[in-house]
Design an enzyme around this catalytic site. Structure first.
Site, PDB file in Angstrom:
ATOM      1  N   SER A   8      17.363 -13.077   9.493  1.00 19.83           N
ATOM      2  CA  SER A   8      16.446 -13.825   8.501  1.00 19.83           C
ATOM      3  C   SER A   8      14.931 -13.895   9.249  1.00 19.83           C
ATOM      4  CB  SER A   8      16.779 -15.203   8.020  1.00 19.83           C
ATOM      5  OG  SER A   8      15.856 -15.786   7.429  1.00 19.83           O
ATOM      6  N   HIS A  33      17.242 -10.160   6.345  1.00 14.39           N
ATOM      7  CA  HIS A  33      17.404 -10.846   5.229  1.00 14.39           C
ATOM      8  C   HIS A  33      15.856 -11.463   5.125  1.00 14.39           C
ATOM      9  CE1 HIS A  33      19.948 -14.019   3.153  1.00 14.39           C
ATOM     10  NE2 HIS A  33      18.905 -14.926   3.761  1.00 14.39           N
ATOM     11  N   ASP A  35      13.857 -14.158   2.708  1.00 15.25           N
ATOM     12  CA  ASP A  35      14.362 -15.618   2.058  1.00 15.25           C
ATOM     13  C   ASP A  35      13.286 -15.804   1.219  1.00 15.25           C
ATOM     14  OD1 ASP A  35      16.840 -16.592   2.970  1.00 15.25           O
ATOM     15  OD2 ASP A  35      15.818 -16.717   5.142  1.00 15.25           O
ATOM     16  N   MET A  37      11.525 -18.026  -1.644  1.00 14.25           N
ATOM     17  CA  MET A  37      11.603 -19.482  -2.057  1.00 14.25           C
ATOM     18  C   MET A  37      10.337 -19.642  -2.860  1.00 14.25           C
ATOM     19  SD  MET A  37      12.644 -21.500   1.513  1.00 14.25           S
ATOM     20  CE  MET A  37      13.939 -20.859   2.528  1.00 14.25           C
ATOM     21  N   HIS A  66      17.253 -12.604  -0.701  1.00 17.32           N
ATOM     22  CA  HIS A  66      17.847 -13.940  -1.035  1.00 17.32           C
ATOM     23  C   HIS A  66      16.884 -14.614  -1.898  1.00 17.32           C
ATOM     24  CE1 HIS A  66      19.605 -18.004   0.653  1.00 17.32           C
ATOM     25  NE2 HIS A  66      19.893 -17.859  -0.883  1.00 17.32           N
ATOM     26  N   MET A  68      15.831 -17.659  -3.599  1.00 11.73           N
ATOM     27  CA  MET A  68      16.033 -19.121  -3.772  1.00 11.73           C
ATOM     28  C   MET A  68      15.113 -19.588  -4.882  1.00 11.73           C
ATOM     29  SD  MET A  68      16.930 -20.152   0.244  1.00 11.73           S
ATOM     30  CE  MET A  68      16.219 -18.461   0.531  1.00 11.73           C
ATOM     31  N   MET A 137      26.255 -20.207   1.306  1.00 11.58           N
ATOM     32  CA  MET A 137      25.233 -21.076   2.017  1.00 11.58           C
ATOM     33  C   MET A 137      25.980 -22.099   2.956  1.00 11.58           C
ATOM     34  SD  MET A 137      22.198 -19.928   1.226  1.00 11.58           S
ATOM     35  CE  MET A 137      21.292 -21.102   2.487  1.00 11.58           C
ATOM     36  N   ASP A 175      25.136 -18.031   5.647  1.00 12.93           N
ATOM     37  CA  ASP A 175      23.529 -18.154   5.689  1.00 12.93           C
ATOM     38  C   ASP A 175      23.544 -19.402   6.177  1.00 12.93           C
ATOM     39  OD1 ASP A 175      21.276 -18.045   5.743  1.00 12.93           O
ATOM     40  OD2 ASP A 175      20.407 -17.570   3.498  1.00 12.93           O
TER      41      ASP A 175
HETATM   42  C1  DX5 Z   1      17.731 -21.176   4.470  1.00 12.07           C
HETATM   43  C2  DX5 Z   1      17.657 -19.706   4.640  1.00 12.07           C
HETATM   44  C3  DX5 Z   1      18.364 -19.074   5.748  1.00 12.07           C
HETATM   45  C4  DX5 Z   1      17.403 -19.488   6.888  1.00 12.07           C
HETATM   46  C5  DX5 Z   1      18.694 -19.165   8.046  1.00 12.07           C
HETATM   47  O1  DX5 Z   1      17.339 -21.645   3.138  1.00 12.07           O
HETATM   48  O2  DX5 Z   1      18.179 -19.156   3.351  1.00 12.07           O
HETATM   49  O3  DX5 Z   1      18.345 -17.847   5.723  1.00 12.07           O
HETATM   50  O4  DX5 Z   1      16.465 -18.736   7.269  1.00 12.07           O
HETATM   51  O5  DX5 Z   1      17.940 -19.958   9.334  1.00 12.07           O
HETATM   52  P1  DX5 Z   1      18.828 -20.423  10.508  1.00 12.07           P
HETATM   53  O6  DX5 Z   1      19.725 -19.086  11.109  1.00 12.07           O
HETATM   54  O7  DX5 Z   1      17.800 -20.617  11.439  1.00 12.07           O
HETATM   55  O8  DX5 Z   1      19.759 -21.459   9.968  1.00 12.07           O
HETATM   56 ZN    ZN Z   2      18.922 -16.940   3.149  1.00 11.18          ZN
END
Ligand code: DX5
Ligand code: ZN
Length: 227
Positions: A8, A33, A35, A37, A66, A68, A137, A175
């Site tokens: 990620s 990956h 993320d 948001m 991903h 969010m 998750m 994740d």
């Molecule tokens: C959380 C993200 C994850 C996050 C994982 O909302 O979707 O992808 O970056 O990070 P670690 O591996 O540090 O928990």
């Molecule tokens: Zn993620």
């Protein structure tokens, strides 16, 4: 079953994103990956489609995006056009998840659905025929570096069973909170794509990627006999 690593980039150095991604991919990371948001679905704002587009120019690696965000319907076209290889939508987001998955697939992109820790697996079992991947998750979405929620281990097992029982060609990604120390157990529970942010980008990136693959080899043997 081949186990894959999806680092990620949330925990990468954003000022040197291309360098960090290349280091992880050159060391053997199968996916990257991303993320996304929106500060609304989750209490944090990260990056959007322009960053996916920029990464697309820099790497041939599988971009595992991903979302969010509250309203995937507003932004799916942008993430498709940006060159995403996999787009994952939250079951808890607004709109018709089945319709979103169909739209992603129709665009030639791999489609995936994701559930938050408190959402039951049973809610997404009917969507499995529309999915190339499903994501569980294992932390509350929003931030990197949180601890793996132990109760989620049973959800991984339950989803693995639903995928096997239905014979779906669907990968199972987890994740949040994956570390070298708990990954063998996560793989044994049935996950085949492991997202890891802080455990990959904290410290020596290439060495961390190689160590995850070492754990996958051990974990995969165990996964064979838990089936
Ligand atoms: C959380 C993200 C994850 C996050 C994982 O909302 O979707 O992808 O970056 O990070 P670690 O591996 O540090 O928990
Ligand atoms: Zn993620």
């Amino acid at each position: 079953m081949e186990i894959k690593l999806s680092p990620s980039i949330l925990s990468a150095d954003f000022a040197n994103l291309s360098r960090d991604v290349k280091t992880a991919v050159d060391a053997g990371a199968e996916y990257v990956h991303v993320d996304v948001m929106d500060g609304h679905f989750v209490p944090n704002i990260t990056i959007g489609a322009p960053v996916v587009k920029a990464l697309r120019k820099e790497t041939d690696a599988v971009l595992d995006v991903h979302l969010m965000i509250s309203d995937p319907d507003k932004y799916l076209d942008d993430f498709i056009a940006a060159g995403s290889d996999i787009i994952t939508v939250h079951y808890e987001s607004n709109g018709d998840t089945a319709g979103q998955l169909k739209k992603i697939r129709a665009a030639g992109v791999r489609a995936a659905v994701v559930i938050k820790p408190k959402t039951p697996v049973a809610d997404i079992v009917p969507l499995l025929p529309l999915c190339d991947m499903v994501l569980v998750m294992t932390v509350e979405p929003g931030f990197g570096g949180q601890g793996f929620i132990p109760e989620c281990m049973d959800k991984i097992r339950e989803l693995r069973k639903a995928i096997s029982d239905g014979g779906f060609p669907c990968e199972l990604e987890i994740d949040g909170g994956a570390k070298l120390t708990n990954t063998a157990d996560i793989v044994a529970a049935g996950a085949d794509v492991i997202v890891a942010g802080s455990a990959v980008f904290g410290g020596d990136i290439a060495d961390n990627v190689r160590k995850f693959h070492e754990v996958f080899r051990t974990g995969a043997e165990r996964a064979e006999w838990v089936k």
